[in-house]
Scaffold this motif. Sequence first.
Motif, PDB file in Angstrom:
ATOM      1  N   LEU A 136       4.663  -4.945 -15.155  1.00 21.08           N
ATOM      2  CA  LEU A 136       4.438  -3.806 -16.166  1.00 21.08           C
ATOM      3  C   LEU A 136       3.691  -4.254 -17.485  1.00 21.08           C
ATOM      4  O   LEU A 136       2.438  -3.689 -17.564  1.00 21.08           O
ATOM      5  N   PHE A 137       4.034  -5.452 -17.744  1.00 20.29           N
ATOM      6  CA  PHE A 137       3.233  -6.018 -18.950  1.00 20.29           C
ATOM      7  C   PHE A 137       1.934  -6.502 -18.521  1.00 20.29           C
ATOM      8  O   PHE A 137       1.042  -6.199 -19.493  1.00 20.29           O
ATOM      9  N   ALA A 138       1.982  -7.224 -17.402  1.00 21.26           N
ATOM     10  CA  ALA A 138       0.621  -7.769 -17.012  1.00 21.26           C
ATOM     11  C   ALA A 138      -0.294  -6.435 -16.847  1.00 21.26           C
ATOM     12  O   ALA A 138      -1.681  -6.486 -17.010  1.00 21.26           O
ATOM     13  N   GLY A 139      -0.088  -5.592 -16.135  1.00 22.92           N
ATOM     14  CA  GLY A 139      -0.875  -4.213 -15.847  1.00 22.92           C
ATOM     15  C   GLY A 139      -1.371  -3.596 -17.275  1.00 22.92           C
ATOM     16  O   GLY A 139      -2.552  -3.315 -17.451  1.00 22.92           O
ATOM     17  N   PHE A 145       5.489  -2.136  -8.015  1.00 24.16           N
ATOM     18  CA  PHE A 145       6.218  -1.094  -8.722  1.00 24.16           C
ATOM     19  C   PHE A 145       5.928  -1.009 -10.130  1.00 24.16           C
ATOM     20  O   PHE A 145       5.744  -0.210 -10.952  1.00 24.16           O
ATOM     21  N   GLY A 146       6.068  -2.172 -10.598  1.00 21.79           N
ATOM     22  CA  GLY A 146       5.839  -2.612 -12.100  1.00 21.79           C
ATOM     23  C   GLY A 146       4.302  -2.263 -12.557  1.00 21.79           C
ATOM     24  O   GLY A 146       4.095  -1.528 -13.576  1.00 21.79           O
ATOM     25  N   LEU A 147       3.437  -2.585 -11.481  1.00 22.49           N
ATOM     26  CA  LEU A 147       2.039  -2.283 -11.850  1.00 22.49           C
ATOM     27  C   LEU A 147       1.885  -0.558 -11.830  1.00 22.49           C
ATOM     28  O   LEU A 147       0.914  -0.136 -12.345  1.00 22.49           O
ATOM     29  N   LEU A 148       2.429   0.036 -10.690  1.00 20.75           N
ATOM     30  CA  LEU A 148       2.294   1.289 -10.806  1.00 20.75           C
ATOM     31  C   LEU A 148       2.746   2.126 -11.931  1.00 20.75           C
ATOM     32  O   LEU A 148       1.986   2.850 -12.489  1.00 20.75           O
ATOM     33  N   LEU A 149       3.926   1.665 -12.498  1.00 22.80           N
ATOM     34  CA  LEU A 149       4.433   2.231 -13.747  1.00 22.80           C
ATOM     35  C   LEU A 149       3.339   2.074 -14.762  1.00 22.80           C
ATOM     36  O   LEU A 149       3.095   2.774 -15.554  1.00 22.80           O
ATOM     37  N   SER A 150       2.700   0.882 -14.942  1.00 22.02           N
ATOM     38  CA  SER A 150       1.558   0.363 -15.711  1.00 22.02           C
ATOM     39  C   SER A 150       0.354   1.454 -15.656  1.00 22.02           C
ATOM     40  O   SER A 150      -0.292   1.646 -16.620  1.00 22.02           O
ATOM     41  N   ALA A 151       0.152   1.854 -14.322  1.00 21.68           N
ATOM     42  CA  ALA A 151      -0.972   2.600 -14.042  1.00 21.68           C
ATOM     43  C   ALA A 151      -0.763   4.061 -14.535  1.00 21.68           C
ATOM     44  O   ALA A 151      -1.954   4.752 -14.923  1.00 21.68           O
ATOM     45  N   VAL A 152       0.417   4.456 -14.503  1.00 20.24           N
ATOM     46  CA  VAL A 152       0.641   5.774 -14.630  1.00 20.24           C
ATOM     47  C   VAL A 152       1.150   6.377 -16.071  1.00 20.24           C
ATOM     48  O   VAL A 152       1.015   7.523 -16.361  1.00 20.24           O
TER      49      VAL A 152
END
Length: 228
Positions: free
Chosen positions: A61-64, A133-140
């Motif tokens: 999430l932080f990385a995204g 999952f974390g990257l998807l949260l950062s995307a949306v």
Amino acid sequence: MSRTLVVAEAALRELLRRRTVLVILLLMPLAFYLSRRGDFLGQSIRFVCLGLAWALSTAALFAGSAARGMEPRLRLSGYGSRHLVLGRLLALWTVGVLLSTPYFLLVLADQRDVRYGAIALIMALTVFVSVPFGLLLSAVLPRELEGTLVLLTVVGLQMVMDPAGSATRALPFWFSRELATYAVDHTDGGYLVRGLTHGLVFAVALTVLVVVAAAVRLRQRRHLRLAT
């Protein structure tokens, strides 16, 4: 491939700058494990995997979120959305393997009469599910706080809901319960098949959603306005 590796290296450098966060994320699964160690063997293994899921999803999430400001410049330099997404996935999956290995060795040294291969499978699936999952949260979600709250809700529900209920199968880490039961209680292969199928489906589905969300976002040019 070289551009993908460049993005992966940049993502790793960004994570390494957050050293305090990395230390906390490294120790978080240990706290989960120790909270159920002893008389709750199955739960201790399941909880250490949920701790890994929380840590890796948060790191992703932080990385995204951190990459949002850099992506437009990379696009102008000729990087495609596939380079940006695959590079970040590669970096975070590498971090996940490095983070989960000590905990697998901990279980290997601390627990007896369990199926270690199944435990390794749980941790591998946790890595491959948590990162997208974390990257998807950062995307949306536009802000880290919102993504963190959603992540907290999902992991919290994963812990408190009855894992035998059908509703929990909609949560991304339900496979850890099935595989942990197979590993600890030496149940039949049905638990292995259900857990493996659930984990693979979520890993593939979340990865595809991350690719689609990134492609849609990177095609938007919010800095351009039509003259009227």
